[in-house]
Design an enzyme around this catalytic site. Sequence first.
Site, PDB file in Angstrom:
ATOM      1  N   ASP A  67       5.559   4.309  -6.986  1.00  0.00           N
ATOM      2  CA  ASP A  67       4.696   4.154  -8.154  1.00  0.00           C
ATOM      3  C   ASP A  67       3.759   5.352  -8.315  1.00  0.00           C
ATOM      4  OD1 ASP A  67       3.282   3.520  -5.844  1.00  0.00           O
ATOM      5  OD2 ASP A  67       2.957   1.422  -6.384  1.00  0.00           O
ATOM      6  N   ASN A 136      -3.178  -9.615  -3.108  1.00  0.00           N
ATOM      7  CA  ASN A 136      -2.729 -10.615  -4.096  1.00  0.00           C
ATOM      8  C   ASN A 136      -1.200 -10.756  -4.097  1.00  0.00           C
ATOM      9  OD1 ASN A 136      -1.827  -8.297  -5.361  1.00  0.00           O
ATOM     10  ND2 ASN A 136      -3.056  -8.540  -7.218  1.00  0.00           N
ATOM     11  N   HIS A 138       1.023  -8.257  -4.449  1.00  0.00           N
ATOM     12  CA  HIS A 138       1.789  -7.286  -5.231  1.00  0.00           C
ATOM     13  C   HIS A 138       2.577  -6.357  -4.301  1.00  0.00           C
ATOM     14  CE1 HIS A 138      -1.816  -4.257  -5.406  1.00  0.00           C
ATOM     15  NE2 HIS A 138      -0.948  -3.796  -4.528  1.00  0.00           N
ATOM     16  N   GLU A 143       2.387  -6.604 -10.252  1.00  0.00           N
ATOM     17  CA  GLU A 143       1.248  -7.495 -10.096  1.00  0.00           C
ATOM     18  C   GLU A 143       1.643  -8.947 -10.375  1.00  0.00           C
ATOM     19  OE1 GLU A 143      -1.483  -6.400  -8.856  1.00  0.00           O
ATOM     20  OE2 GLU A 143      -2.490  -4.910 -10.081  1.00  0.00           O
TER      21      GLU A 143
HETATM   22  C1  F6R Z   1       1.364   1.925  -2.998  1.00  0.00           C
HETATM   23  C2  F6R Z   1       1.791   0.587  -3.403  1.00  0.00           C
HETATM   24  C3  F6R Z   1       0.914  -0.607  -3.206  1.00  0.00           C
HETATM   25  C4  F6R Z   1       0.306  -0.701  -1.807  1.00  0.00           C
HETATM   26  C5  F6R Z   1      -0.556  -1.949  -1.672  1.00  0.00           C
HETATM   27  C6  F6R Z   1      -1.232  -2.029  -0.316  1.00  0.00           C
HETATM   28  O1  F6R Z   1       2.361   2.876  -3.289  1.00  0.00           O
HETATM   29  O2  F6R Z   1       2.844   0.466  -3.924  1.00  0.00           O
HETATM   30  O3  F6R Z   1       1.665  -1.773  -3.477  1.00  0.00           O
HETATM   31  O4  F6R Z   1       1.329  -0.713  -0.861  1.00  0.00           O
HETATM   32  O5  F6R Z   1      -1.525  -1.965  -2.655  1.00  0.00           O
HETATM   33  O6  F6R Z   1      -2.160  -0.999  -0.194  1.00  0.00           O
HETATM   34  P1  F6R Z   1      -2.920  -0.720   1.185  1.00  0.00           P
HETATM   35  O7  F6R Z   1      -1.875  -0.226   2.139  1.00  0.00           O
HETATM   36  O8  F6R Z   1      -3.924   0.356   0.861  1.00  0.00           O
HETATM   37  O9  F6R Z   1      -3.524  -2.007   1.606  1.00  0.00           O
END
Ligand code: F6R
Length: 246
Positions: A67, A136, A138, A143
């Site tokens: 992403d 959450n 995702h 989301e």
């Molecule tokens: C990042 C991504 C997000 C993160 C998620 C967890 O490329 O796709 O889904 O993996 O938000 O983020 P952290 O590791 O910072 O808790």
Amino acid sequence: MKIRVFEDAEDLGRAVANRIANQVKKNPGAVLGLATGGTPLATYAELRRMHAAGVIDFSLVITFNLDEFAGIDASHPGSFRRYMELKLFDSVNLDPRRIHFLNGAATDLDAECVRYEEAIASTGGIDLQLLGIGANGHIGFNEPDDTLAARTHRVRLHDQTRRDNAALFGGNPSQVPREALSMGMGTILKSRAVVLMATGARKARCIELAVNGPITTRLPASFLQLHRDVELYLDRGAASQLTRRR
Ligand code: F6R
């Protein structure tokens, strides 16, 4: 789902880096799907170390990141592209032509999503997709919602996700772009293997629901239950609410 629990984030990071190194040893031209965020930092640090020690050769590896924020270009300090350059790309021998990224500054963002999906398909698909998970539930920027998109698409970010990414934008959530581009659930589920990493008790509830709860668009990670080859790498905190391990 295969579940592995580690003492701490460093142990976990080393184990995931070894998993990636084995994949690349087996297939030097492996197609890797990569994630950003806090969770993979220990993994990327270990991959840098392994590369410096001559243990892993990235010269034929192909990468696709999950992403990217919309409305900023690759050189913006908050971009995921910049994160990847700093944490991995600039320190290993990846061929820049084999690094693929969504361009959040494209003039036609819908066309950019189609281009990315086609680029993934043209390599034969992702061999190993690395994922983190939002508190959450995702994955990527998919989301929780009434519906989920199958393919790479534009996303309106939740306020919580913007707060979670504020550190990349000077600590100010209002500076985090409202929109992003993300691989879809179908793109992720088409990967031949998935490794999801989670650390900290803050992720424990969504890990329990992703593993043992119903499959629901309200918790995108629950769709991983439909995939044949998913490994969860958890630290003790993230595993602390698991009621069953299947
Ligand atoms: C990042 C991504 C997000 C993160 C998620 C967890 O490329 O796709 O889904 O993996 O938000 O983020 P952290 O590791 O910072 O808790």
